[in-house]
Design a protein around this motif. Structure first.
Motif: not given
Length: 335
Positions: A99-116, A318-329
């Protein structure tokens, strides 16, 4: 006299849907989120935050994320965090890496990691890594390669992968590799497509995909396709739309996605839609749910369907979310 084992498969209805019902699917996800008194909604409380992730990601892949209530979602996710840093499936339920991963994925979708409290999340994950590199799912001590993936994915999304011993994490994942090229949940356990995705994904995040025998694993994954076009998770099992994600994403990561019949798989996925309610089921004729709806859409995206946004095969976002945060694998090259 035939001595072989009969193939377990399904027969696709002749009148099954053959085109993508995007409007139906977005309406279904929106209604599922709003109708909080429905039986299905109430009975899935034990995995609520993961259900929110499935629904939101499906909506984003369809370009419909704006229809969801962002403020309500963020308030809910924030309330799922415990003082230890981990997240439970809903308020007042125990934290777990799933559930921790799901939460982080949600917050990343919304660019809102700062709320936790992000630093506490990192400390929580670090506390669960064991001496052999494996991870407990929570304080009760279950070990599973799913939890290795969850840990690496969380930290990668947060830009904190260096907080754990990545080399030991890789070593444990590799210890779960089997003679057939696949991976199990722990060393010596049966290869399973869901575990393959977690292990290959973890290795990709760690920059260690070169350890995988791509041809051997690719062959095992390609053998998951049945005459109906659908994919199963292991031998002698029925096809299931969710393996359109677990198998296809793994093939994509190792550069072997062209080893399966894409046209037949797309036909199977399309046939698993519900023309009345919207949503995808595990196979044609069964009840739909957000879980299979996301992975049906994700599979179609990997197959190149242009009605769905490009999806990242490692993070199922979505790939555009990963592009937004600059995460490349880095993935393996196609051959």
């Amino acid at each position: 006299l035939k001595m072989g084992t009969p193939v377990k498969d399904v027969e696709l209805p002749k009148n099954a849907p053959s085109s993508l019902l995007l409007q139906k699917h977005s309406d279904y996800i929106e209604a599922f989120e709003k109708n909080k008194d429905d039986y299905e909604y109430c009975m899935t409380e034990f995995l609520r935050v993961s259900g929110v992730y499935w629904g939101l990601t499906a909506m984003d892949l369809m370009g419909q994320l704006h229809r969801m209530n962002k403020e309500e979602v963020l308030h809910f996710v924030e309330g799922c965090q415990h003082p230890c840093g981990g997240f439970g499936p809903t308020h007042q339920q125990d934290p777990h890496l799933l559930y921790t991963l799901s939460a982080i994925q949600i917050l990343t979708l919304y660019d809102s990691l700062d709320v936790i409290d992000a630093e506490q999340v990192v400390k929580y994950i670090v506390s669960l890594q064991q001496e052999d590199g494996s991870f407990y799912g929570d304080h009760w001590g279950e070990v599973d390669t799913r939890f290795s993936f969850c840990s690496l994915a969380c930290l990668a999304l947060m830009g904190r992968l260096n907080a754990i011993n990545v080399d030991k994490a890789v070593k444990f994942v590799l210890s779960c590799m089997n003679f057939d090229g696949g991976f199990g949940s722990v060393p010596g356990s049966e290869s399973h497509a869901g575990q393959v995705y977690c292990c290959v994904g973890a290795l990709a995040i760690a920059g260690a995909l070169y350890h995988v025998d791509a041809d051997q694993l690719g062959w095992w994954l390609a053998e998951r396709q049945l005459p109906s076009g659908g994919l199963n998770g292991r031998p002698e099992k029925l096809p299931d739309v969710c393996y359109s994600w677990w198998v296809l994403s793994s093939l994509k990561m190792i550069g072997r996605i062209h080893w399966i019949d894409k046209e037949k798989l797309e036909h199977f996925i399309m046939a698993s839609q519900d023309e009345e309610t919207g949503g995808f089921s595990d196979r044609p004729g069964d009840w739909v749910d957000p879980f299979h709806t996301l992975f049906g859409l994700g599979g179609l995206s990997l197959l190149g369907n242009k009605q769905v946004k490009p999806v990242n095969p490692v993070f199922c976002m979505p790939q555009d979310v990963l592009d937004r945060i600059g995460l490349k694998v880095k993935l393996l090259d196609s051959v």
